[in-house]
Design a protein around this motif. Sequence first.
Motif, PDB file in Angstrom:
ATOM      1  N   LEU A 174      20.070 -28.939 -13.703  1.00 30.40           N
ATOM      2  CA  LEU A 174      19.429 -30.055 -13.022  1.00 30.40           C
ATOM      3  C   LEU A 174      17.924 -29.858 -12.946  1.00 30.40           C
ATOM      4  N   ARG A 175      17.499 -28.606 -12.668  1.00 35.20           N
ATOM      5  CA  ARG A 175      16.058 -28.340 -12.627  1.00 35.20           C
ATOM      6  C   ARG A 175      15.417 -28.565 -14.010  1.00 35.20           C
ATOM      7  N   VAL A 176      16.136 -28.100 -15.061  1.00 36.99           N
ATOM      8  CA  VAL A 176      15.631 -28.318 -16.421  1.00 36.99           C
ATOM      9  C   VAL A 176      15.544 -29.808 -16.721  1.00 36.99           C
ATOM     10  N   SER A 177      16.599 -30.548 -16.289  1.00 34.32           N
ATOM     11  CA  SER A 177      16.602 -31.987 -16.519  1.00 34.32           C
ATOM     12  C   SER A 177      15.452 -32.669 -15.800  1.00 34.32           C
ATOM     13  N   ASP A 178      15.206 -32.258 -14.538  1.00 35.68           N
ATOM     14  CA  ASP A 178      14.078 -32.833 -13.785  1.00 35.68           C
ATOM     15  C   ASP A 178      12.757 -32.555 -14.481  1.00 35.68           C
ATOM     16  N   ARG A 179      12.631 -31.305 -14.985  1.00 34.52           N
ATOM     17  CA  ARG A 179      11.384 -30.944 -15.672  1.00 34.52           C
ATOM     18  C   ARG A 179      11.209 -31.760 -16.955  1.00 34.52           C
ATOM     19  N   LEU A 180      12.317 -31.893 -17.688  1.00 33.04           N
ATOM     20  CA  LEU A 180      12.247 -32.676 -18.918  1.00 33.04           C
ATOM     21  C   LEU A 180      11.960 -34.148 -18.642  1.00 33.04           C
ATOM     22  N   GLN A 181      12.582 -34.639 -17.541  1.00 29.66           N
ATOM     23  CA  GLN A 181      12.313 -36.029 -17.164  1.00 29.66           C
ATOM     24  C   GLN A 181      10.839 -36.219 -16.842  1.00 29.66           C
ATOM     25  N   ALA A 182      10.252 -35.250 -16.121  1.00 31.03           N
ATOM     26  CA  ALA A 182       8.826 -35.337 -15.786  1.00 31.03           C
ATOM     27  C   ALA A 182       7.973 -35.282 -17.051  1.00 31.03           C
ATOM     28  N   GLN A 183       8.346 -34.364 -17.969  1.00 30.62           N
ATOM     29  CA  GLN A 183       7.606 -34.263 -19.224  1.00 30.62           C
ATOM     30  C   GLN A 183       7.733 -35.534 -20.045  1.00 30.62           C
ATOM     31  N   THR A 189       5.533 -38.147 -18.552  1.00 33.19           N
ATOM     32  CA  THR A 189       4.138 -37.898 -18.929  1.00 33.19           C
ATOM     33  C   THR A 189       3.889 -38.286 -20.375  1.00 33.19           C
ATOM     34  N   ALA A 190       4.865 -37.929 -21.252  1.00 31.64           N
ATOM     35  CA  ALA A 190       4.720 -38.269 -22.667  1.00 31.64           C
ATOM     36  C   ALA A 190       4.713 -39.782 -22.869  1.00 31.64           C
ATOM     37  N   ASN A 191       5.558 -40.494 -22.113  1.00 33.05           N
ATOM     38  CA  ASN A 191       5.585 -41.955 -22.227  1.00 33.05           C
ATOM     39  C   ASN A 191       4.269 -42.567 -21.778  1.00 33.05           C
ATOM     40  N   GLN A 192       3.712 -42.005 -20.686  1.00 35.98           N
ATOM     41  CA  GLN A 192       2.425 -42.498 -20.217  1.00 35.98           C
ATOM     42  C   GLN A 192       1.332 -42.260 -21.257  1.00 35.98           C
ATOM     43  N   GLU A 193       1.361 -41.055 -21.865  1.00 38.52           N
ATOM     44  CA  GLU A 193       0.365 -40.746 -22.894  1.00 38.52           C
ATOM     45  C   GLU A 193       0.554 -41.640 -24.118  1.00 38.52           C
TER      46      GLU A 193
END
Length: 353
Positions: A52-61, A64-68
């Motif tokens: 779940l922590r990995v998923s949260d981190r990937l979701q955040a990344q 960020t990638a979508n925003q970029e």
Amino acid sequence: MSFNLFAAEEQAVEQARALGERLKEVAPDCVAGFEALIESFQRSIREQRRLLRVSDRLQAQLGTANQELERRRQEAETALVELREAQRAMLQAEKLASLGALVAGVAHEINTPVGIAVSCASHLADATVRLKAMSESGGISRGDFSRYLATAADTSDLILANCQRAAQLIAGFKQVAVDRASSERRRITLGSYIHETLVSLQPKLRPAGHGVSVSCPADLELDSYPGALSQILANLVMNALTHAFAEGRSGGMAIEVAPAEGDMVRLTFRDDGRGMTDEHRNRVFEPFFTTRRGQGGSGLGLHIVHNLVVGVLKGSITVDSAPDRGTAFTLLFPRCTPDDPAPPAEAPVNPPA
């Protein structure tokens, strides 16, 4: 968030431990296996939490990638709009430069007949002053009067012929200039119009001894956009002057026109210059492609030609060239241009396919 997600699992572990305590009294032999089962369940919970922590981190990344990506997309769209505006500005500059060359060329051509007419008028005025002086002094003879009449007749003929030549040049210039500025559709006699267009280019052709021959049926008429055709011919000639011939070397160019099947017209412009490699020939109509960057080449001349032939005249253009064998551009277009809902006012800016 993690606590809420795993509250049921934590409660199940607590209940299992309580059950394990009772199990020690009821079935001691099963305790070890039961505790191993609880430990395995706890490891599963810990692994789920890690995932779940990995998923949260990937979701955040990913966010960020979508925003970029969105930012880059907006930057690309802005750059595309700016590029199209720059292309339009450069195309307009090329159009104005062509009109400027036309004005300079016709002004140069008009100088000759106007200069002759002025010289003749001045000579006639001097002869008239002399005759008047002789008449007032009473010293005029029959021979003086006859010589004056001969001078007046000759100079009058020269003045009239050169004024008519200047008027023809001005009329042709006015029509070509209006055509280029307005993109008006009208009927023209193609051979005469080609000659009118070439007049404006004589100051560029004469210094190096370049010549352009024209072969066109005298009665061939077009119902089309002559301004586009004038721009095409001027750009082809200037492209040959810029790229085909070595510095100081005179060369020959030819414009050959003939009717083609299906009420079409085939116009070929050829030069006997240095030619092109396959690489350059394949890219010759690309916008901003030039082999003379910084030496008078903008990379837009043939791009404009392509767009005018395809977009305005509704035709096609091909190029045939090889090193040291010259270059030939062949245009094929309808004698009567098909109607558009709105005739284009300038060359399109989209690159050729």
